[in-house]
Motif scaffolding. Structure first.
Motif, PDB file in Angstrom:
ATOM      1  N   LYS A 230      -6.016   5.925   8.808  1.00 46.04           N
ATOM      2  CA  LYS A 230      -7.177   5.513   8.270  1.00 46.04           C
ATOM      3  C   LYS A 230      -6.960   4.397   7.094  1.00 46.04           C
ATOM      4  O   LYS A 230      -7.486   3.508   6.974  1.00 46.04           O
ATOM      5  CB  LYS A 230      -7.964   6.639   7.728  1.00 46.04           C
ATOM      6  CG  LYS A 230      -8.571   7.571   8.873  1.00 46.04           C
ATOM      7  CD  LYS A 230      -9.378   8.683   8.253  1.00 46.04           C
ATOM      8  CE  LYS A 230      -9.813   9.574   9.576  1.00 46.04           C
ATOM      9  NZ  LYS A 230     -10.474  10.714   9.132  1.00 46.04           N
ATOM     10  N   VAL A 231      -5.726   4.872   6.330  1.00 47.47           N
ATOM     11  CA  VAL A 231      -5.601   3.865   4.980  1.00 47.47           C
ATOM     12  C   VAL A 231      -4.931   2.826   5.465  1.00 47.47           C
ATOM     13  O   VAL A 231      -5.249   1.528   5.016  1.00 47.47           O
ATOM     14  CB  VAL A 231      -4.397   4.742   4.294  1.00 47.47           C
ATOM     15  CG1 VAL A 231      -3.733   3.851   3.331  1.00 47.47           C
ATOM     16  CG2 VAL A 231      -5.224   6.076   3.545  1.00 47.47           C
TER      17      VAL A 231
ATOM     18  N   ALA B 228      -1.791   9.626   1.298  1.00 43.76           N
ATOM     19  CA  ALA B 228      -2.521  10.011   2.382  1.00 43.76           C
ATOM     20  C   ALA B 228      -1.787  11.023   3.255  1.00 43.76           C
ATOM     21  O   ALA B 228      -2.256  11.883   3.705  1.00 43.76           O
ATOM     22  CB  ALA B 228      -2.975   8.827   3.257  1.00 43.76           C
TER      23      ALA B 228
ATOM     24  N   GLU C  19      -4.664  10.825   8.127  1.00 39.16           N
ATOM     25  CA  GLU C  19      -5.291   9.903   7.217  1.00 39.16           C
ATOM     26  C   GLU C  19      -4.577   8.707   6.912  1.00 39.16           C
ATOM     27  O   GLU C  19      -4.851   7.785   6.471  1.00 39.16           O
ATOM     28  CB  GLU C  19      -5.370  10.616   5.714  1.00 39.16           C
ATOM     29  CG  GLU C  19      -6.479  11.753   5.730  1.00 39.16           C
ATOM     30  CD  GLU C  19      -7.662  11.535   5.946  1.00 39.16           C
ATOM     31  OE1 GLU C  19      -8.071  10.197   5.390  1.00 39.16           O
ATOM     32  OE2 GLU C  19      -8.543  12.159   6.978  1.00 39.16           O
TER      33      GLU C  19
ATOM     34  N   ASP D 112      -0.636   4.322  -1.509  1.00 40.91           N
ATOM     35  CA  ASP D 112      -1.706   4.953  -0.802  1.00 40.91           C
ATOM     36  C   ASP D 112      -1.219   5.711   0.318  1.00 40.91           C
ATOM     37  O   ASP D 112      -2.032   6.777   0.877  1.00 40.91           O
ATOM     38  CB  ASP D 112      -2.667   3.849  -0.539  1.00 40.91           C
ATOM     39  CG  ASP D 112      -3.614   3.276  -1.628  1.00 40.91           C
ATOM     40  OD1 ASP D 112      -3.333   3.972  -2.639  1.00 40.91           O
ATOM     41  OD2 ASP D 112      -4.089   2.167  -1.857  1.00 40.91           O
TER      42      ASP D 112
ATOM     43  N   GLN E 218       0.818  -1.217   0.174  1.00 39.79           N
ATOM     44  CA  GLN E 218       0.115   0.079  -0.040  1.00 39.79           C
ATOM     45  C   GLN E 218       0.704   1.316   0.025  1.00 39.79           C
ATOM     46  O   GLN E 218       0.254   2.417   0.202  1.00 39.79           O
ATOM     47  CB  GLN E 218      -0.923   0.109   1.143  1.00 39.79           C
ATOM     48  CG  GLN E 218      -2.016  -0.886   1.311  1.00 39.79           C
ATOM     49  CD  GLN E 218      -3.003  -0.597   2.424  1.00 39.79           C
ATOM     50  OE1 GLN E 218      -2.702  -0.770   3.478  1.00 39.79           O
ATOM     51  NE2 GLN E 218      -4.003  -0.116   2.197  1.00 39.79           N
TER      52      GLN E 218
END
Length: 537
Positions: A364-365, A258, A361, A254, A251
């Motif tokens: 959260k990701v 973020a 964030e 992402d 990830q």
């Protein structure tokens, strides 16, 4: 011993805003630290399922220490799903700056308060940032010499500093003993000196790695409070982290996106940018005996200090076989910490908790719950002599802590000066300024002459400034003892332009008051607070 609380009028309003549940901060911190419901929510959060494995790793990591009944009890509580209060720090020379121990103060104090309030076990955990590799940040400290009222930098010198993380580094014991001797040469002999020297010598002789010496010191000071210690670079811990590191690799885009987007939002909201990093992977790989930052470019993972590149599959194969070679950077370390532990609150330094806003964030990701984020206790120590000097010169303690003594010292010097002399020098400066303006009018048609007049005026004004400066300097010399007193106050309470705890070393305080000075129960009034604490042992 007693504690006093000082409300510092600081320029940086961040902690005040946190205390006031500021709307801007609420956008980035998932939980309001001032709302009791936030704590209730964290206690009710379901355990992550990793608590038994983590507790076993901690027990093994601390097996070279003589664990107290309180520590063994907390390891069992951790296995059974007890929530934790956590914080961490790099392994500094001889314990590093005082605020390292103040973080542990904070963790213990809040743990005890929450235990009483919610009638449930809360475990204090301290995270040693052994995966860090910037040795220049941890290889030195400062000793305050009270005889000459000066700070002296004490540094462990080596021709072969570690290129890998500090947990892998074993310092030269002879050189480390010499460094310890240099520190104590700056200190007065007290009834505690020999026992403190013996403690540190024993730690140097008994342990090999830089972080193990640090771990043993913290254990010696805080073992009776059940504090559990873990090195972020521990191999057993890394094996538990394996699936999450895999997630971070897969990830990485992402996660980076973020982080970058949140950082833009924090800056636009008026918050100070805290994290600066060029990587888009936010992980390190140990390669060629160096800790190297990973970056993803053109479909491959590149290393920061070599030409080697890896595909995603190759990197995941390394992770499968040698997870200990991976480590986190500033962005992923907090996320990993919270993935591992069932945390109620994270406690950090003022700058440290600021950068958590930029990770809002990312949590959260990564599907990790952000805990309550709180500042550590801020503490200064004051002895009878410093208190007496403050009274002698009628100085405000709160003002000295924030701004130092320079303004008060200048006021003292000017009070000793001749008012007539100062006024006449000021009159001469004003007269020179008036003459300068008149001369400029006379030569307004000549650029060369204007430059000449400008230069002449500059020379005259500089001479008047020099006259005033030397006159006041002579007064300082005539009041040498008082000047030393001002300097002494400053080096004790506002060293190097900041708070005492950021510069002074724990040895300094232990040498004067004994090792028990760092036990939170030594001064029962100590409780968790956003305000500044003054301790008079």
């Amino acid at each position: 011993m007693y504690c006093m609380i000082e409300k510092l009028n600081e320029n940086d309003r961040f902690i005040t805003n946190l205390k006031n549940s500021d709307d801007t901060l609420a956008e980035f911190y998932h939980l309001d630290a001032m709302n009791p419901e936030s704590f209730k929510q964290r206690f009710e959060l379901e355990s992550n399922g990793r608590e038994v494995a983590v507790a076993n790793v901690i027990k093994k990591y601390m097996s070279d220490l003589t664990l107290t009944s309180e520590q063994l009890e907390n390891i069992e509580a951790l296995k059974n799903g007890a929530k934790v209060i956590i914080g961490g720090q790099q392994a500094g020379l001889f314990g590093g700056p005082l605020y390292t121990l103040h973080k542990i103060f904070s963790i213990i104090t809040l743990s005890e308060e929450l235990k009483e309030k919610y009638n449930t076990k809360v475990v204090p955990v301290f995270w040693i940032a052994g995966e860090d590799h910037d040795f220049d940040e941890v290889n030195h400290t400062f000793a305050y010499n009270s005889k000459n009222a000066k700070l002296h930098k004490i540094k462990y010198h080596t021709m072969t500093p570690p290129e890998s993380n500090v947990s892998r580094y074993s310092p030269n014991k002879e050189e480390l003993h010499d460094t310890l001797n240099q520190f104590f040469q700056e200190l007065p002999e007290t009834k505690h000196t020999q026992s403190i020297i013996s403690l540190y010598r024993k730690l140097i002789d008994q342990y090999d790695s830089w972080t193990d010496m640090f771990k043993a010191l913290l254990h010696e000071v805080f073992k009776d409070y059940g504090v559990l210690l873990i090195d972020a670079n521990d191999q057993g811990l890394r094996r538990i982290e394996q699936p999450f590191i895999k997630q971070l690799i897969e990830q990485h885009n992402d996660v980076d996106s973020a982080f970058r987007k949140t950082q833009v939002r924090t800056i636009e909201s008026g918050l100070e940018q805290m994290i600066q990093t060029d990587t888009n992977v936010h992980l390190f790989l140990h390669e060629d005996n160096m800790r190297q930052l990973l970056t993803f470019e053109n479909g491959q993972f590149k290393l920061s200090k070599s030409d080697k590149v890896y595909s995603t599959r190759e990197l995941l194969n390394i992770l499968e076989q040698e997870p200990e070679r991976f480590s986190n950077n500033v962005v992923t370390r907090p996320i990993m910490e919270e993935w591992l532990f069932n945390t109620v609150a994270f406690i950090g330094g003022p700058s440290e908790i600021k950068y958590w806003a930029e990770l809002s964030e990312v949590f959260k990701v990564a599907n990790v719950s952000m805990p309550i984020v709180l500042p550590r206790l801020r503490i200064s120590y004051i002895n009878d002599r410093t208190e007496k000097l403050l009274s002698q010169y009628e100085l405000e303690l709160q003002k000295v802590l924030v701004n130092g003594v320079n303004e008060d010292k200048q006021r003292f010097v000017r009070a000793k000066a001749s008012d007539a002399f100062l006024e006449q020098v000021e009159q001469m400066k004003q007269q020179q300024d008036e003459l300068y303006r008149n001369l400029l009018l006379e030569v307004s048609n000549s650029n060369d002459n204007q430059l000449l007049v400008d230069k002449n005026n500059e020379i005259h004004q500089q001479q008047y400034d020099y006259l005033l400066k030397r006159y006041l300097l002579n007064i300082e010399r005539e009041n040498e003892i008082s000047m030393k007193h001002f300097n002494e106050i400053n080096e004790v309470l506002h060293p190097m332009g900041g708070l005492q705890e950021r510069i002074w070393n724990p040895i300094q305080i232990m040498n004067e008051f004994g090792i028990d000075v760092f036990n939170p129960s030594t001064y029962p009034p100590l409780s968790y607070t956003f305000d500044h604490i003054i301790v008079k042992p």
